[in-house]
Motif scaffolding. Structure first.
Motif, PDB file in Angstrom:
ATOM      1  N   THR A  24       1.714 -48.083 -14.460  1.00 40.70           N
ATOM      2  CA  THR A  24       1.591 -48.446 -13.048  1.00 40.70           C
ATOM      3  C   THR A  24       0.675 -47.484 -12.286  1.00 40.70           C
ATOM      4  OG1 THR A  24       3.478 -47.122 -12.256  1.00 40.70           O
ATOM      5  CG2 THR A  24       3.961 -49.345 -13.080  1.00 40.70           C
ATOM      6  N   PHE A  25       0.223 -46.421 -12.925  1.00 40.05           N
ATOM      7  CA  PHE A  25      -0.576 -45.416 -12.238  1.00 40.05           C
ATOM      8  C   PHE A  25      -1.970 -45.953 -11.911  1.00 40.05           C
ATOM      9  CE2 PHE A  25       1.736 -41.844 -14.790  1.00 40.05           C
ATOM     10  CZ  PHE A  25       2.910 -42.137 -14.130  1.00 40.05           C
ATOM     11  N   SER A  26      -2.476 -45.526 -10.785  1.00 33.21           N
ATOM     12  CA  SER A  26      -3.838 -45.855 -10.372  1.00 33.21           C
ATOM     13  C   SER A  26      -4.507 -44.554  -9.942  1.00 33.21           C
ATOM     14  CB  SER A  26      -3.800 -46.855  -9.208  1.00 33.21           C
ATOM     15  OG  SER A  26      -3.241 -46.226  -8.066  1.00 33.21           O
ATOM     16  N   LEU A  44       4.484 -33.230 -19.377  1.00 35.46           N
ATOM     17  CA  LEU A  44       3.654 -33.024 -18.184  1.00 35.46           C
ATOM     18  C   LEU A  44       2.268 -32.502 -18.566  1.00 35.46           C
ATOM     19  CD1 LEU A  44       6.203 -31.607 -15.603  1.00 35.46           C
ATOM     20  CD2 LEU A  44       5.211 -33.912 -15.702  1.00 35.46           C
ATOM     21  N   GLN A  45       2.183 -31.737 -19.629  1.00 37.88           N
ATOM     22  CA  GLN A  45       0.872 -31.296 -20.106  1.00 37.88           C
ATOM     23  C   GLN A  45       0.021 -32.502 -20.475  1.00 37.88           C
ATOM     24  OE1 GLN A  45       2.169 -28.410 -23.170  1.00 37.88           O
ATOM     25  NE2 GLN A  45       0.790 -26.959 -22.155  1.00 37.88           N
ATOM     26  N   ILE A  46       0.618 -33.476 -21.132  1.00 37.64           N
ATOM     27  CA  ILE A  46      -0.108 -34.696 -21.494  1.00 37.64           C
ATOM     28  C   ILE A  46      -0.548 -35.443 -20.237  1.00 37.64           C
ATOM     29  CG2 ILE A  46       0.137 -36.970 -22.594  1.00 37.64           C
ATOM     30  CD1 ILE A  46       2.059 -35.509 -24.622  1.00 37.64           C
ATOM     31  N   LEU A  47       0.353 -35.595 -19.290  1.00 45.66           N
ATOM     32  CA  LEU A  47       0.020 -36.273 -18.032  1.00 45.66           C
ATOM     33  C   LEU A  47      -1.082 -35.533 -17.285  1.00 45.66           C
ATOM     34  CD1 LEU A  47       0.703 -38.587 -16.080  1.00 45.66           C
ATOM     35  CD2 LEU A  47       2.436 -37.097 -15.078  1.00 45.66           C
ATOM     36  N   SER A  48      -1.067 -34.216 -17.353  1.00 48.54           N
ATOM     37  CA  SER A  48      -2.054 -33.422 -16.614  1.00 48.54           C
ATOM     38  C   SER A  48      -3.455 -33.519 -17.209  1.00 48.54           C
ATOM     39  CB  SER A  48      -1.602 -31.961 -16.532  1.00 48.54           C
ATOM     40  OG  SER A  48      -1.759 -31.313 -17.779  1.00 48.54           O
ATOM     41  N   GLU A  49      -3.589 -34.161 -18.361  1.00 47.08           N
ATOM     42  CA  GLU A  49      -4.923 -34.391 -18.908  1.00 47.08           C
ATOM     43  C   GLU A  49      -5.705 -35.372 -18.041  1.00 47.08           C
ATOM     44  OE1 GLU A  49      -4.326 -35.573 -22.982  1.00 47.08           O
ATOM     45  OE2 GLU A  49      -3.568 -33.590 -23.538  1.00 47.08           O
ATOM     46  N   ASN A  50      -4.997 -36.191 -17.274  1.00 48.36           N
ATOM     47  CA  ASN A  50      -5.650 -37.176 -16.417  1.00 48.36           C
ATOM     48  C   ASN A  50      -5.359 -37.006 -14.930  1.00 48.36           C
ATOM     49  OD1 ASN A  50      -6.859 -38.812 -18.546  1.00 48.36           O
ATOM     50  ND2 ASN A  50      -4.743 -39.258 -19.103  1.00 48.36           N
ATOM     51  N   TYR A  51      -4.325 -36.258 -14.594  1.00 48.97           N
ATOM     52  CA  TYR A  51      -3.895 -36.143 -13.199  1.00 48.97           C
ATOM     53  C   TYR A  51      -3.477 -34.714 -12.878  1.00 48.97           C
ATOM     54  CZ  TYR A  51      -3.321 -41.197 -13.782  1.00 48.97           C
ATOM     55  OH  TYR A  51      -3.526 -42.521 -14.058  1.00 48.97           O
ATOM     56  N   SER A  76      -2.923 -28.497 -13.585  1.00 49.33           N
ATOM     57  CA  SER A  76      -4.107 -29.313 -13.815  1.00 49.33           C
ATOM     58  C   SER A  76      -4.693 -28.947 -15.161  1.00 49.33           C
ATOM     59  CB  SER A  76      -5.137 -29.078 -12.707  1.00 49.33           C
ATOM     60  OG  SER A  76      -6.280 -29.861 -12.945  1.00 49.33           O
ATOM     61  N   ASN A  77      -4.886 -29.928 -15.980  1.00 42.08           N
ATOM     62  CA  ASN A  77      -5.349 -29.689 -17.338  1.00 42.08           C
ATOM     63  C   ASN A  77      -6.462 -30.664 -17.694  1.00 42.08           C
ATOM     64  OD1 ASN A  77      -5.342 -28.692 -19.941  1.00 42.08           O
ATOM     65  ND2 ASN A  77      -3.515 -29.790 -20.584  1.00 42.08           N
ATOM     66  N   HIS A  78      -6.870 -31.508 -16.733  1.00 44.03           N
ATOM     67  CA  HIS A  78      -7.831 -32.559 -17.103  1.00 44.03           C
ATOM     68  C   HIS A  78      -9.268 -32.109 -16.908  1.00 44.03           C
ATOM     69  CE1 HIS A  78      -7.163 -33.365 -12.818  1.00 44.03           C
ATOM     70  NE2 HIS A  78      -8.341 -33.935 -12.816  1.00 44.03           N
ATOM     71  N   LYS A  79     -10.116 -32.792 -17.611  1.00 40.77           N
ATOM     72  CA  LYS A  79     -11.543 -32.494 -17.546  1.00 40.77           C
ATOM     73  C   LYS A  79     -12.147 -33.278 -16.401  1.00 40.77           C
ATOM     74  CE  LYS A  79     -11.719 -31.829 -22.526  1.00 40.77           C
ATOM     75  NZ  LYS A  79     -10.293 -31.800 -22.715  1.00 40.77           N
ATOM     76  N   ARG A  80     -12.808 -32.585 -15.525  1.00 40.85           N
ATOM     77  CA  ARG A  80     -13.462 -33.246 -14.401  1.00 40.85           C
ATOM     78  C   ARG A  80     -14.895 -33.606 -14.782  1.00 40.85           C
ATOM     79  NH1 ARG A  80      -9.499 -32.201 -10.880  1.00 40.85           N
ATOM     80  NH2 ARG A  80      -8.712 -30.157 -10.579  1.00 40.85           N
ATOM     81  N   ALA A  81     -15.328 -34.749 -14.269  1.00 40.11           N
ATOM     82  CA  ALA A  81     -16.702 -35.204 -14.565  1.00 40.11           C
ATOM     83  C   ALA A  81     -17.727 -34.363 -13.847  1.00 40.11           C
ATOM     84  CB  ALA A  81     -16.855 -36.671 -14.172  1.00 40.11           C
TER      85      ALA A  81
END
Length: 158
Positions: free
Chosen positions: A95-97, A130-137, A153-158
């Protein structure tokens, strides 16, 4: 802050949620996603009775929430989605956007292997989720919106 707020708080609706989130951000749309509360009309009624008048309140099981996706597209006002566990948060990930804010407010896991702040004590398993979730958020740990959050925050920013 994004308009869709997913908050993990094992107490669901209480003073910090009411004063710190609902009243402070003028939130009128509040949802609880929890199998136990969705199947306990008395408990759901008690939670609803604590909300300000004019609030829209809904309770869903995890599966119903995923199936119905009752909200979210083009929200211009704040919506608060309350979950009791990191597990339930990850179960509804479909359901995430992009217009969402993740807040971990109060989790008092009895194993408390990982202490994030004075109100969030996670099992190692939840921390890894939460580490997995933080790859995107980004994930924000704080009790109320005006409190400085701990940011995960663990995700890669463009």
């Amino acid at each position: 802050m994004k308009h869709i707020i997913y908050r993990v708080d094992d107490r669901f609706i209480h003073g910090q949620v009411l004063e710190g989130w609902v009243n402070y951000l003028h939130i009128k749309d509040i949802m609880i996603v929890n199998d136990i509360i969705a199947n306990d009309s008395i408990r759901a009624s008690i939670y609803q009775s604590t909300l300000p008048s004019g609030s829209k309140f809904s309770v869903y099981t995890v599966n119903d929430f995923c199936e119905k996706k009752p909200y979210l597209k083009n929200k211009k006002k704040f919506t608060l989605i309350l979950l009791g566990s990191v597990d339930d948060l990850l179960k509804i990930k479909e359901t995430f956007s992009s217009n969402i804010y993740f807040n971990i407010g109060c989790v008092a896991d009895i194993t408390h292997e990982v202490c994030i702040n004075d109100s969030v004590f996670l099992s190692l398993n939840d921390f890894q989720k939460l580490q997995i979730l933080s790859e995107n958020y980004d994930i924000y740990f704080h009790k109320v919106p005006w409190e400085k959050p701990v940011i995960f925050s663990n995700h890669k920013r463009a």
